[in-house]
Design a protein around this motif. Structure first.
Motif, short mmCIF file in Angstrom:
data_model
loop_
_atom_site.label_atom_id
_atom_site.label_comp_id
_atom_site.label_asym_id
_atom_site.label_seq_id
_atom_site.Cartn_x
_atom_site.Cartn_y
_atom_site.Cartn_z
N GLY A 137 -43.74 -2.42 13.40
CA GLY A 137 -43.48 -3.14 13.44
C GLY A 137 -44.71 -4.51 13.70
O GLY A 137 -46.15 -3.89 13.52
N VAL A 138 -45.14 -5.97 13.61
CA VAL A 138 -45.72 -6.27 13.33
C VAL A 138 -46.04 -7.77 14.52
O VAL A 138 -44.85 -8.10 14.78
CB VAL A 138 -45.98 -7.02 12.31
CG1 VAL A 138 -47.53 -8.19 12.43
CG2 VAL A 138 -46.11 -6.66 11.08
N GLN A 139 -46.52 -7.68 15.53
CA GLN A 139 -46.48 -8.47 15.91
C GLN A 139 -48.21 -9.17 17.06
O GLN A 139 -48.85 -9.26 16.14
CB GLN A 139 -46.92 -8.16 18.05
CG GLN A 139 -45.47 -6.64 18.38
CD GLN A 139 -45.22 -6.44 19.28
OE1 GLN A 139 -46.25 -6.81 20.62
NE2 GLN A 139 -44.30 -6.21 20.09
N SER A 140 -47.88 -10.62 17.42
CA SER A 140 -48.91 -11.32 17.42
C SER A 140 -49.07 -12.42 18.87
O SER A 140 -48.27 -11.98 19.85
CB SER A 140 -49.06 -13.06 16.34
OG SER A 140 -48.53 -13.33 16.67
N GLU A 141 -50.04 -12.47 19.04
CA GLU A 141 -50.08 -13.61 20.56
C GLU A 141 -49.15 -14.40 20.76
O GLU A 141 -48.53 -14.80 21.93
CB GLU A 141 -51.65 -13.63 20.98
CG GLU A 141 -52.51 -12.71 20.90
CD GLU A 141 -53.85 -13.26 20.71
OE1 GLU A 141 -55.15 -13.12 21.51
OE2 GLU A 141 -54.31 -14.14 19.93
N ASP A 142 -48.26 -14.76 19.73
CA ASP A 142 -47.28 -16.11 19.83
C ASP A 142 -46.39 -15.20 20.27
O ASP A 142 -45.06 -15.55 20.35
CB ASP A 142 -47.14 -16.87 17.98
CG ASP A 142 -48.32 -18.11 18.44
OD1 ASP A 142 -48.87 -18.21 19.52
OD2 ASP A 142 -48.35 -18.47 17.14
N THR A 143 -46.15 -13.82 19.44
CA THR A 143 -44.45 -13.32 19.62
C THR A 143 -45.11 -11.85 20.39
O THR A 143 -44.64 -10.53 19.75
CB THR A 143 -43.76 -12.67 18.16
OG1 THR A 143 -45.06 -12.54 17.30
CG2 THR A 143 -43.77 -14.33 17.44
#
Length: 99
Positions: free
Chosen positions: A57-63
């Protein structure tokens, strides 16, 4: 330049007395951007008593708690699909359904 690392953790059964260790988690983390919000690519395996789940998966500081897709499985989970969510407290939630 990407930053990253490997997360290793024991998997405990919350429904078992004393939270018995029932498996393990290994996730490769790679940050692909240093700009806000940075993007983190995650892939790895979750070893369970009756099989292994491959996740990605892909995550970011927003999610930060976006679900990871289960992209493969072995053993009892071979015919399953689903997601894995990592909570802010490190709790792993696995949601499986049969294909």
């Amino acid at each position: 330049m990407p930053l990253g690392g490997t997360l290793h953790a024991r998997l405990r059964d919350a429904g078992h007395p004393r939270g018995a260790v029932v498996g393990g988690v290994e996730l490769e983390l790679q940050t692909t951007s240093t700009d806000y919000p940075s993007t983190i690519l995650e892939s790895g395996t979750i070893q369970l008593p009756q099989g292994v789940l491959a996740v990605q998966g892909v995550q970011s500081e927003d999610t930060p708690s976006a679900p990871l897709a289960i992209t493969g499985a072995t053993g009892r989970y071979l015919t399953h699909q689903g997601t894995v969510t990592i909570g802010d407290d490190g709790t792993l939630t696995i949601r499986l359904t049969r294909r």
